[in-house]
Motif scaffolding. Structure first.
Motif, short mmCIF file in Angstrom:
data_model
loop_
_atom_site.label_atom_id
_atom_site.label_comp_id
_atom_site.label_asym_id
_atom_site.label_seq_id
_atom_site.Cartn_x
_atom_site.Cartn_y
_atom_site.Cartn_z
N GLU A 227 0.82 -1.20 0.00
CA GLU A 227 0.00 0.00 0.00
C GLU A 227 0.86 1.26 0.00
OE1 GLU A 227 -3.90 0.26 1.90
OE2 GLU A 227 -3.31 -1.51 3.05
N LEU A 228 2.09 1.18 0.52
CA LEU A 228 2.98 2.33 0.52
C LEU A 228 3.52 2.64 -0.86
CD1 LEU A 228 5.05 1.82 3.80
CD2 LEU A 228 3.57 3.77 3.26
N ASN A 229 3.55 1.64 -1.73
CA ASN A 229 4.06 1.83 -3.08
C ASN A 229 2.88 2.02 -4.03
OD1 ASN A 229 5.29 1.78 -5.58
ND2 ASN A 229 6.51 -0.05 -5.17
N PHE A 230 2.63 3.26 -4.43
CA PHE A 230 1.48 3.54 -5.29
C PHE A 230 1.64 2.91 -6.67
CE2 PHE A 230 -0.20 7.62 -3.05
CZ PHE A 230 -0.50 6.86 -1.94
N GLN A 231 2.86 2.55 -7.06
CA GLN A 231 3.04 1.88 -8.34
C GLN A 231 2.38 0.50 -8.32
OE1 GLN A 231 4.11 2.88 -11.16
NE2 GLN A 231 5.13 4.81 -10.72
N THR A 232 2.40 -0.14 -7.14
CA THR A 232 1.71 -1.42 -7.01
C THR A 232 0.21 -1.24 -7.16
OG1 THR A 232 3.44 -2.24 -5.52
CG2 THR A 232 1.33 -3.40 -5.49
N GLU A 233 -0.34 -0.19 -6.55
CA GLU A 233 -1.77 0.08 -6.70
C GLU A 233 -2.11 0.38 -8.15
OE1 GLU A 233 -5.18 3.25 -5.14
OE2 GLU A 233 -3.35 2.96 -3.97
N LEU A 234 -1.23 1.12 -8.83
CA LEU A 234 -1.45 1.40 -10.25
C LEU A 234 -1.48 0.11 -11.07
CD1 LEU A 234 -1.59 3.28 -12.74
CD2 LEU A 234 0.93 3.38 -12.67
N LYS A 235 -0.55 -0.77 -10.79
CA LYS A 235 -0.51 -2.06 -11.49
C LYS A 235 -1.79 -2.85 -11.26
CE LYS A 235 2.28 -6.29 -11.79
NZ LYS A 235 3.48 -7.01 -11.24
#
Length: 544
Positions: free
Chosen positions: A194-202
């Motif tokens: 959740e801290l890495n917004f790139q993961t949420e984007l993916k």
């Protein structure tokens, strides 16, 4: 003060130390005779103290509370409800601090990229805040999610505190039934994502592609060139919470039809493997005036594998066949059982629960007996090292949250009817048709039911003992054959009943389905009664 590392660690560690001491003192005082109500009252009191500290310190305590609110295997329902209130309860940090992060991530003044910024956050959570703005490049209205100031540093500090807490917990009885290191790793994995917004984007792009051809579901477009590890930029969506009944009525949206669409969407996500939205609360599942379902916020996403789904199908098959060994093996394959679990004890607990349910007339049995049996089963399972894997905790959270939404939309929703075609499709996903699955179940039953009980079979194979009279042997043989004939007849009735029930299920014809099922159940209980007589007969000593 709350941003000072040593202060945060001190508050978190001492809070959990007090919790451990109070729970230990409670267990010593009660000496194992505490009621469930007394235990839950204490846990609720501790949960409220935790919530107060979480709202004061923010950071990991908020996320940990949300994480624990899905762990029904660890905490009582009242505590789960208390912790679930930590969702979106965080005050905003202010536009100026968020603007500094935005410009640091984009590398240019924000005025070169956006205009008409709403300086009041439209949403504020433990990790990020959302602001509205307009893109200069195309005039589109967008929502910009910006990570909270210093949140990574705060979370890292809190993780160090929780490492100390985990070491403390290893010295308690919780360590016997819970893999604390695994739980700590799950927490780091979930919150780290959740801290890495790139993961949420993916994750968002995955669901965007998944529902690209589905006009009933909309996921906002993301402007990837304006997305970083700490900033997400997506199209603005004019929508309301899906539970806004006044909005649904105003726009003529059929609540029952909407509930059916939402149920189908959720069931397909949960059952057919791959990723599923693990936090589908009404703020993340919205509705437009034209009835389109909007999915938002993909920071918390669960995942199930095709192999896990196949194992669950096998467990269901084993439940139908009352194959408890296969059930326990399946639970082990799904990572529910820790290496130190006593599989035989768990098997006995399952068999005891199912047998009690099948063979007891609940309307006439003493309620104290029911409570005693349930307490015995609960104690046995509690003492075994059983833990809910994170992916299945997410599964349960998503399912329970969606069921709550469905009940609001349509209190009379018939989940059995809606779910039947989806479940049939899921059961047949491994290439085994429903008809073949029922035939397989019938064959398994027949094999078990037609087998001569081992004690009698061994007895008949043993040479005649000198101390037994020929007359007693002859009488017992006749009686045994009679019982076996009757048992075989009941086995055939069970198989026929299952076939009739299967026919009623396929047609569909509820009368055939239920009548076949009832006949099979009655015949099964009679078969078991005969089996007990045969075993008793085999255990009797011959007397000269």
């Amino acid at each position: 003060m709350k941003r000072i590392a040593l202060f945060r660690i001190w508050i978190i560690v001492t809070m959990f130390a007090r919790f451990i001491i109070r729970l230990y003192a409670f267990s010593r005082k009660q000496q194992g005779v505490a009621t469930t109500e007394e235990y839950e009252a204490l846990m609720l009191k501790l949960a409220r103290e935790y919530k107060r500290n979480a709202l004061r310190l923010e950071g990991l305590l908020i996320k940990l509370g949300q994480f624990l609110s899905i762990r029904a295997d660890l905490l009582p329902p009242a505590v789960l409800n208390e912790l679930s209130e930590l969702v979106d309860r965080v005050p905003t940090s202010g536009w100026e601090k968020s603007r500094a992060i935005l410009e640091a991530e984009w590398g240019v003044p924000y005025t070169q990229v956006i205009k008409d910024v709403g300086i009041d956050a439209v949403a504020s959570a433990s990790i990020g805040e959302v602001y509205g703005a307009t893109l200069l490049e195309n005039g589109k209205r967008v929502a910009i999610k910006i990570q909270r100031p210093n949140i990574e540093k705060i979370i890292r500090t809190d993780f160090r505190a929780m490492r100390i807490v985990t070491s403390m917990l290893k010295r308690t009885s919780l360590a016997k039934s819970t893999d604390l290191d695994s739980l700590y790793r799950q927490m780091i994995f979930v919150i780290g994502d959740e801290l890495n917004f790139q993961t949420e984007l993916k994750n968002a792009l995955y669901f965007k592609a998944k529902y690209a051809d589905n006009r009933d579901i909309y996921i906002p477009d993301y402007h990837e060139h304006l997305c970083t590890n700490r900033v997400l930029t997506m199209d603005w969506v004019d929508a309301r919470r899906i539970t806004d009944l006044a909005f649904l009525k105003e726009n003529g949206i059929d609540r029952s039809a909407l509930a059916e669409r939402l149920f189908t969407l959720a069931a397909e996500q949960l059952l057919f493997g791959g990723q599923f939205h693990a936090d589908p609360h009404p703020g993340n599942v919205q509705i437009r005036s034209d009835g389109t379902i909007i999915l938002l916020d993909f920071g918390m996403v669960g995942q199930t594998t095709a192999q896990d789904m196949a194992t669950i199908r096998n467990i269901l098959q084993a439940f139908i066949s009352l194959d408890y060994d296969s059930i326990v093996d399946g639970l082990e394959d799904l990572r529910f059982l820790l290496p130190t679990a006593n599989k035989q004890n768990i098997r006995q607990a399952l068999e005891k629960a199912v047998t009690f349910y099948l063979e007891t007339d609940i309307d006439t049995v003493d309620t104290k007996l029911i409570e005693k049996v349930l307490q015995d089963i609960q104690l046995l399972v509690k003492n075994e090292p059983i833990q809910l894997p994170a992916e299945f905790a997410f599964f349960g959270r998503a399912a329970s949250t969606l069921l709550g939404i469905l009940q609001i939309l349509d209190p009379k929703i018939d989940l059995f009817t809606l779910g039947k075609p989806i479940v049939i499709k899921w059961l047949e996903e491994d290439g085994t048709t429903l008809q073949n699955r029922y035939v397989k179940t019938g064959i398994n039953y027949a094999k078990k039911l037609l087998n001569i009980p081992p004690l009698l079979d061994n007895y008949l194979k043993e040479p005649t003992r000198k101390r037994l009279s020929e007359q007693a042997m002859f009488q017992r043989t006749l009686e045994s054959k009679e019982l076996l004939h009757r048992q075989t007849f009941n086995a055939i009735v069970i198989l026929l009943g299952l076939l009739v029930g299967l026919l009623g299920y396929i047609r569909p014809d509820e009368w055939l389905f239920w009548s076949g099922g009832i006949v099979s159940v009655l015949a099964y209980f009679n078969w078991r009664r005969l089996g007990r007589k045969i075993r008793q007969l085999a255990r009797q000593d011959f007397r000269v």
